[in-house]
Scaffold this motif. Sequence first.
Motif, PDB file in Angstrom:
ATOM      1  N   VAL A  89       0.823  -1.215   0.000  1.00 47.76           N
ATOM      2  CA  VAL A  89       0.000   0.000   0.000  1.00 47.76           C
ATOM      3  C   VAL A  89       0.860   1.269   0.000  1.00 47.76           C
ATOM      4  O   VAL A  89       0.360   2.379   0.145  1.00 47.76           O
ATOM      5  CB  VAL A  89      -0.978   0.023   1.198  1.00 47.76           C
ATOM      6  CG1 VAL A  89      -1.977  -1.109   1.091  1.00 47.76           C
ATOM      7  CG2 VAL A  89      -0.249  -0.028   2.530  1.00 47.76           C
ATOM      8  N   ARG A  90       2.178   1.080  -0.131  1.00 54.41           N
ATOM      9  CA  ARG A  90       3.132   2.172  -0.342  1.00 54.41           C
ATOM     10  C   ARG A  90       3.177   3.158   0.817  1.00 54.41           C
ATOM     11  O   ARG A  90       3.141   4.374   0.634  1.00 54.41           O
ATOM     12  CB  ARG A  90       2.811   2.880  -1.666  1.00 54.41           C
ATOM     13  CG  ARG A  90       2.962   1.917  -2.840  1.00 54.41           C
ATOM     14  CD  ARG A  90       2.592   2.479  -4.166  1.00 54.41           C
ATOM     15  NE  ARG A  90       2.762   1.458  -5.199  1.00 54.41           N
ATOM     16  CZ  ARG A  90       2.378   1.581  -6.465  1.00 54.41           C
ATOM     17  NH1 ARG A  90       1.813   2.693  -6.864  1.00 54.41           N
ATOM     18  NH2 ARG A  90       2.569   0.609  -7.335  1.00 54.41           N
ATOM     19  N   GLU A 105      -2.912   8.801   3.327  1.00 60.84           N
ATOM     20  CA  GLU A 105      -2.042   7.860   4.030  1.00 60.84           C
ATOM     21  C   GLU A 105      -2.810   7.109   5.111  1.00 60.84           C
ATOM     22  O   GLU A 105      -2.617   5.910   5.311  1.00 60.84           O
ATOM     23  CB  GLU A 105      -0.855   8.610   4.626  1.00 60.84           C
ATOM     24  CG  GLU A 105       0.137   9.090   3.567  1.00 60.84           C
ATOM     25  CD  GLU A 105       1.144  10.090   4.111  1.00 60.84           C
ATOM     26  OE1 GLU A 105       2.162  10.318   3.447  1.00 60.84           O
ATOM     27  OE2 GLU A 105       0.893  10.671   5.207  1.00 60.84           O
ATOM     28  N   ARG A 158      -4.768   4.432   3.509  1.00 61.86           N
ATOM     29  CA  ARG A 158      -3.890   3.323   3.132  1.00 61.86           C
ATOM     30  C   ARG A 158      -3.599   2.420   4.334  1.00 61.86           C
ATOM     31  O   ARG A 158      -3.536   1.195   4.211  1.00 61.86           O
ATOM     32  CB  ARG A 158      -2.577   3.851   2.549  1.00 61.86           C
ATOM     33  CG  ARG A 158      -2.711   4.458   1.159  1.00 61.86           C
ATOM     34  CD  ARG A 158      -1.412   5.118   0.738  1.00 61.86           C
ATOM     35  NE  ARG A 158      -1.583   5.891  -0.477  1.00 61.86           N
ATOM     36  CZ  ARG A 158      -1.394   5.407  -1.698  1.00 61.86           C
ATOM     37  NH1 ARG A 158      -1.013   4.159  -1.850  1.00 61.86           N
ATOM     38  NH2 ARG A 158      -1.579   6.170  -2.757  1.00 61.86           N
ATOM     39  N   LEU A 173      -6.262   6.139  -5.378  1.00 58.75           N
ATOM     40  CA  LEU A 173      -6.438   4.990  -4.495  1.00 58.75           C
ATOM     41  C   LEU A 173      -7.350   3.919  -5.087  1.00 58.75           C
ATOM     42  O   LEU A 173      -7.186   2.740  -4.800  1.00 58.75           O
ATOM     43  CB  LEU A 173      -6.967   5.436  -3.138  1.00 58.75           C
ATOM     44  CG  LEU A 173      -5.906   5.903  -2.143  1.00 58.75           C
ATOM     45  CD1 LEU A 173      -6.539   6.263  -0.804  1.00 58.75           C
ATOM     46  CD2 LEU A 173      -4.847   4.837  -1.917  1.00 58.75           C
ATOM     47  N   GLU A 221      -5.082   1.905  -7.033  1.00 62.57           N
ATOM     48  CA  GLU A 221      -4.249   1.111  -6.127  1.00 62.57           C
ATOM     49  C   GLU A 221      -5.015  -0.097  -5.592  1.00 62.57           C
ATOM     50  O   GLU A 221      -4.489  -1.210  -5.537  1.00 62.57           O
ATOM     51  CB  GLU A 221      -3.786   1.986  -4.960  1.00 62.57           C
ATOM     52  CG  GLU A 221      -2.730   3.007  -5.312  1.00 62.57           C
ATOM     53  CD  GLU A 221      -1.396   2.347  -5.580  1.00 62.57           C
ATOM     54  OE1 GLU A 221      -0.821   1.758  -4.659  1.00 62.57           O
ATOM     55  OE2 GLU A 221      -0.946   2.412  -6.736  1.00 62.57           O
TER      56      GLU A 221
END
Length: 335
Positions: free
Chosen positions: A123-124, A140, A143, A174, A177
């Motif tokens: 999820v970086r 963030e 995530r 997202l 992602e």
Amino acid sequence: MAEVILKGINKNFGETRAVCDLDLVIADGECVVLLGPTGAGKTTTLRLIAGLERPDSGRIIIGGYDVATEAPAGRDVAFVFQQYSLYPHLSVYENLAFPLRSPARRLGKDEIDRRVREVARMVRIEHKLENRSTRLSGGEMQRVAIGRALVRRPAIFLMDEPLSSLDAKLRADLRLELKRIQKELGSTLLYVTHDQIEAMTMADRIGILADGRLIQIGTPRDIYSNPANVHVAARLGQPHINLFPADLLPDSRTPAGTRTVGARTEHLEISMGGDANAQVEWVEHLGDQNHLHIRVGDCKLITLANPYLPVSPGDRIGLALRNPLYFGADGNRVY
């Protein structure tokens, strides 16, 4: 991962029927998105699968086991909520590790560390592991919330509009992602939203909910091109589908029984010069395309146009239909 089957699910809250005779099969590794407005029954369906609500009737089968009477902890599901629901006093690492430290899992310290760092990379957010969760941006934090579900490796992921509180750019990033991660893991995912773009870009299949009922389910292309009724047609498309009386525009192919015509932008042909049957009221310049607001008789229509089309408010244009959708008096499709 596991196949999830809902059979004849009903759930009432007092006099309100939240879910009605719901039948749904989510295949192993499939991403299904439930799309509908507020009050359609989307979140209730997730809560029933998770065990946060009990159905009044029906069966919930996960991986071949009927779990309708099981406690949430016994269902092997992970829930991502609309709000982040992180532990503010813990670091990102501790938030991710928290589900793995449950007595029910009994994972060793090394295995927990491996899983946390693997998911953080996925999820970086691996560079944020030591940060407090309160010192993260909105994207963030979401995530981390998603990562906390991924680290569990459950039978099914349940996601309740997890991107709706983010700004447009973060939402776009997202959702890509999430789709990447879902395909990478081969995970089973049930995602609910009222955002048609999320549904179209993420789903293997979209289910359209209204008043607790599953109206139609199919691939994004099927739902868009072959809606079963007016309600389904209105859920997808930007700008929204134009709905108008059958005799508003000339069309020699209108089938018997048609009361309403549904025309998306690709169903409307604009011509300059010649016979003009419509007037441009407003032009929205969007860079790569224009939204034309058009009046035909007493009806207002909206369609897309080439930004180089030489039209201005007040201009008369010709408007014709090309393979539109037809609906009867009951709102269902007429073929």
